[in-house]
Design an enzyme around this catalytic site. Structure first.
Site, PDB file in Angstrom:
ATOM      1  NE  ARG A  20      32.822   6.784   6.343  1.00 16.66           N
ATOM      2  CZ  ARG A  20      32.976   5.801   6.731  1.00 16.66           C
ATOM      3  NH1 ARG A  20      33.179   4.871   6.056  1.00 16.66           N
ATOM      4  NH2 ARG A  20      33.251   5.702   7.833  1.00 16.66           N
ATOM      5  CG  ASP A  21      29.602   3.330   7.840  1.00 17.50           C
ATOM      6  OD1 ASP A  21      29.663   2.490   7.608  1.00 17.50           O
ATOM      7  OD2 ASP A  21      29.543   3.128   9.413  1.00 17.50           O
ATOM      8  CG  HIS A 212      31.013   2.547  14.270  1.00 12.18           C
ATOM      9  ND1 HIS A 212      30.904   3.954  14.453  1.00 12.18           N
ATOM     10  CD2 HIS A 212      30.293   2.053  13.824  1.00 12.18           C
ATOM     11  CE1 HIS A 212      30.651   3.606  12.644  1.00 12.18           C
ATOM     12  NE2 HIS A 212      29.887   2.548  12.671  1.00 12.18           N
ATOM     13  CG  HIS A 214      27.324  -1.643  13.035  1.00 10.34           C
ATOM     14  ND1 HIS A 214      28.045  -2.292  11.955  1.00 10.34           N
ATOM     15  CD2 HIS A 214      27.216  -0.970  12.948  1.00 10.34           C
ATOM     16  CE1 HIS A 214      28.282  -1.755  11.080  1.00 10.34           C
ATOM     17  NE2 HIS A 214      28.242  -0.317  12.259  1.00 10.34           N
ATOM     18  CB  CYS A 245      22.815  -5.740   4.366  1.00 12.20           C
ATOM     19  SG  CYS A 245      23.237  -6.982   2.314  1.00 12.20           S
ATOM     20  CG  ASN A 254      25.987   2.273  10.441  1.00 12.30           C
ATOM     21  OD1 ASN A 254      27.526   2.082  11.357  1.00 12.30           O
ATOM     22  ND2 ASN A 254      26.365   2.535   8.605  1.00 12.30           N
TER      23      ASN A 254
HETATM   24 MG    MG Z   1      28.959   1.394  10.898  1.00 16.57          MG
END
Ligand code: MG
Length: 308
Positions: A20-21, A212, A214, A245, A254
């Protein structure tokens, strides 16, 4: 000698956000069949919480179109939790119709990010999410809440800690049972992240927090470790670091699940994921996306195997 790592949990739950993300931030769109295959590959590697998609407008986020078909293709995966992202009541209806049992909702700790990314300010967003989560709970669905921009905002720069705490408290207040603290800009560093986790834990409870991170600035694992040292037991990550990106294929976004798994393995922290199978799932999906994965551990793992 005191064990500086004494608070580190013996077991960590990994929330895999790649399908998803990750995929919604990739330039190449994967069809439903390939998304199902990816999720099955991740489940086969041992992941037990996987975000399978989002019920958002397909004209705005074409990569998530057909999420209902993805869920339909995963009905037999009973042992895997599949939280779907929903932004509003309409998304929730679609999620319920598709048989989802868990949702995730999004709020930002920055007013400008909230406006630009979600189309509404922080207060208006929380009022909308209050309705969504209440409705979800009344129908027996659990809700996870994301707080984005915890360590900085791409528009506003610095984000006051009080704002992060306020949004976290609000998400707990409307009924979210887990709060994922997201360093959207990837600019957070360990002492800062530790401060944020501690401040949010005071009201939300440490056991309800997830981190979460990055890897935009190469800080993801260091930040995760800082959260683990405080006792955080849930970590979000994305296979092959999917979700860099879209205009810079292979750029870090991520935290890569492979990198996280390698670190946890080395530290003797249980997580249930098999790195071999995970690397394979990552290589399969990045071949479809047409770029190399962002995980250093996956690359190192493959090189080592080729040498052997
Ligand atoms: Mg993320």
């Amino acid at each position: 000698m005191t064990d500086l790592l004494a608070a580190i949990p013996a077991e960590v739950r990994i929330v895999e956000v790649g399908p998803r993300d990750g995929l919604q931030n990739e330039a190449t769109i994967l069809d439903v069949e390939n998304r199902i295959a990816l999720i099955r590959g991740l489940a086969a590697a041992g992941l037990r919480t996987i975000e399978p998609g989002a019920f958002v407008r397909p004209d705005l986020v074409p990569a998530m179109a057909g999420t209902e078909d993805v869920l339909a293709g995963l009905r037999d995966l009973q042992q895997v939790r599949l939280p779907v992202l929903v932004p509003n009541r309409r998304g929730l209806r679609s999620a319920v119709d598709a048989g989802a049992t868990e949702i995730a909702v999004f709020a930002a700790a920055s007013e400008t990010f909230s406006q630009r990314n979600g189309g509404a300010g922080m207060d208006e967003t929380m009022a909308r999410l209050d309705e969504v989560v209440a409705k979800a709970k009344s129908q027996g669905l659990a809700a996870r809440g994301y707080v984005s921009c915890i360590a900085g905002c791409p528009y506003e720069g610095e984000v006051p800690l009080e704002q992060v705490v306020k949004v976290t408290e609000a998400l707990i207040g409307i009924g979210c049972t887990e709060i994922s603290l997201g360093d959207t800009t990837g600019t957070g560093t360990p002492r800062q992240i530790a401060g944020i986790v501690q401040a949010c834990a005071a009201s939300a409870g440490l056991e309800n927090l997830a981190i979460h991170a990055h890897d935009t600035m190469g800080q993801a694992l260091a930040n995760v470790l800082a959260a683990l040292e405080l006792g955080v037991r849930t970590v979000d990550s994305s296979v092959a670091g999917l979700g860099g990106c879209p205009f810079a294929p292979g750029a870090a976004g991520n935290l890569a699940t492979e990198d996280l798994v390698f670190m946890l393995d080395g530290m003797g922290i249980r997580h249930g994921v098999d790195l071999d199978r995970l690397v394979l799932a990552g290589e399969t999906v990045t071949a479809l996306l047409g770029h190399q994965g962002a995980s250093r551990a996956a690359q190192g793992w493959r090189k080592r195997q080729l040498r052997a």
